[in-house]
Scaffold this motif. Sequence first.
Motif, mmCIF file in Angstrom:
data_model
loop_
_atom_site.group_PDB
_atom_site.id
_atom_site.type_symbol
_atom_site.label_atom_id
_atom_site.label_comp_id
_atom_site.label_asym_id
_atom_site.label_seq_id
_atom_site.Cartn_x
_atom_site.Cartn_y
_atom_site.Cartn_z
ATOM 1 N N LEU A 130 65.610 28.845 76.227
ATOM 2 C CA LEU A 130 66.113 26.975 75.936
ATOM 3 C C LEU A 130 64.891 27.337 74.529
ATOM 4 C CD1 LEU A 130 68.461 25.861 74.789
ATOM 5 C CD2 LEU A 130 66.828 24.187 76.257
ATOM 6 N N ALA A 131 64.915 26.971 73.499
ATOM 7 C CA ALA A 131 64.028 26.615 72.150
ATOM 8 C C ALA A 131 64.978 25.481 72.123
ATOM 9 C CB ALA A 131 63.957 27.439 70.723
ATOM 10 N N ILE A 132 64.616 24.200 71.505
ATOM 11 C CA ILE A 132 64.244 22.877 71.143
ATOM 12 C C ILE A 132 63.862 22.962 69.184
ATOM 13 C CG2 ILE A 132 64.787 20.695 71.108
ATOM 14 C CD1 ILE A 132 63.756 20.522 74.248
ATOM 15 N N ILE A 143 65.224 29.249 64.105
ATOM 16 C CA ILE A 143 66.055 29.870 64.512
ATOM 17 C C ILE A 143 66.667 30.959 64.871
ATOM 18 C CG2 ILE A 143 68.839 29.661 64.986
ATOM 19 C CD1 ILE A 143 68.756 26.891 64.435
ATOM 20 N N ASP A 144 66.792 31.622 63.585
ATOM 21 C CA ASP A 144 66.771 32.969 63.461
ATOM 22 C C ASP A 144 65.120 33.932 63.815
ATOM 23 O OD1 ASP A 144 69.189 32.562 62.221
ATOM 24 O OD2 ASP A 144 68.058 32.739 60.001
ATOM 25 N N ALA A 145 64.346 32.795 64.078
ATOM 26 C CA ALA A 145 63.322 33.739 64.516
ATOM 27 C C ALA A 145 62.861 34.643 65.833
ATOM 28 C CB ALA A 145 61.808 33.640 64.509
ATOM 29 N N LEU A 146 64.196 33.242 66.638
ATOM 30 C CA LEU A 146 64.032 33.623 67.677
ATOM 31 C C LEU A 146 64.220 35.007 68.696
ATOM 32 C CD1 LEU A 146 65.506 29.818 68.730
ATOM 33 C CD2 LEU A 146 63.222 30.403 68.970
ATOM 34 N N PRO A 147 63.978 35.002 70.405
ATOM 35 C CA PRO A 147 64.619 36.355 70.197
ATOM 36 C C PRO A 147 66.144 36.705 70.998
ATOM 37 C CG PRO A 147 62.693 35.730 71.920
ATOM 38 C CD PRO A 147 63.125 34.705 70.601
ATOM 39 N N ALA A 148 67.096 37.186 70.722
ATOM 40 C CA ALA A 148 68.522 37.537 70.437
ATOM 41 C C ALA A 148 68.550 36.821 71.841
ATOM 42 C CB ALA A 148 68.959 38.849 70.646
#
Length: 292
Positions: A114-116, A149-154
Motif C-alpha cells: 500500500l502506498a499513500i 503512482i505509475d512508478a509503484l510496483p504492479a
Amino acid sequence: MPSGSPSGGPLRLFHLSDIHFGLEDRRALDWVKDCIERERPHAVAITGDLTMRARHPEFRAACEWIQALDVPVTVEVGNHDIPYFNLYARFFAPYARFKAIEKLVETQLDLPNLAIVPLRTTTRAQWQRFPWSNGWVTERALGHTLEAIDALPAGTRVLVAAHHPLTERRADGKLLTINGTRTMEVLAGRKVMGIMTGHVHDPFDMVQQTPAGPLRMIGAGTLSLRIRSTPPSFNEIVIDGDEVKVTARNLEQVPTPAMQIDRIPENALPPRSPEEPVSPVATVPPVDPPVH
C-alpha cells in the motif's frame, strides 16, 4: 508480497484533518494522541489545515504535537497553512514554516502493498477567484502524483491524500476545486482505492462515478473548535485485501452513519441554509468561534 501488515493482517490508518492549532480542541487532541499511543496504527495521514492563520506559534505547537507521534506520518498542506497576512511569505516562501517537519510534508508513505501518495490542492493565488481558500489541482501537481503512482510496483494498492475534496461544486466557477473533475477521472483510471481529504470539517465516505470508473472519496472531520455539523473526530481506515472500512471515531461515541454527510458542501462554513448538507447527528453550533 504481503497483502496487509507485516504479519499478513489488515492495515490500519488514522486519518486526521483540520486540527487548526490556534483554535484546536485540546480535549480531542489529547484523546487522539492517546489512541495513537495505545493502538499503534500502521500510519497517520493528516490532510491539511494544521493551523488557523499559519502563524509561527501555531506552527510550533503543531510541529511539537506531530513530532511526538511515534508512528509513520504524512502531512498535507491546507489553505490555512499558507501565510494569510504576510503576502511576501505567501508568494515567496509559503511552506517555510513547515521546516520542523518538512520531511513529513507531502511525503509518500510506503506500507506493505500500500502506498499513500500526496496530491497538492493548495495554491498561493488563484486568478479565477478570491479568496484563495478553495482547491485547485494544477497540471504540475497532478503530474507529480501520477508519476508517483505509475512508478509503484504492479499490484500496489494506492490511497491518495489531499486537502480539498475534488468535487466541482458549482457551475459558476466560484466555489469548486478547479480541475477536480478531470483529476477524479484520472485517479479512477489508475484504480486508486480512494482519496482522503478534509477541509469541510464533517466526515464523509462516498463514491463518485467517473467515465473511467468509480472513485472512493473519504473525508475526515475536524479536531478543532470550528465544528460544522459533527463533533470533533478522526477516521480509522482499515484495509483488508481490496476492502476499505472507514469508521468516524469521536469522543461522543456517535455511530459512524450518524456522523457522515451524504454530499460535499459548497463551502467550509457551518450549515445555515436548508439546502446545505447536515449530518444525522446535526451538532451545528449556534455561532462559529471567532477567528483573530
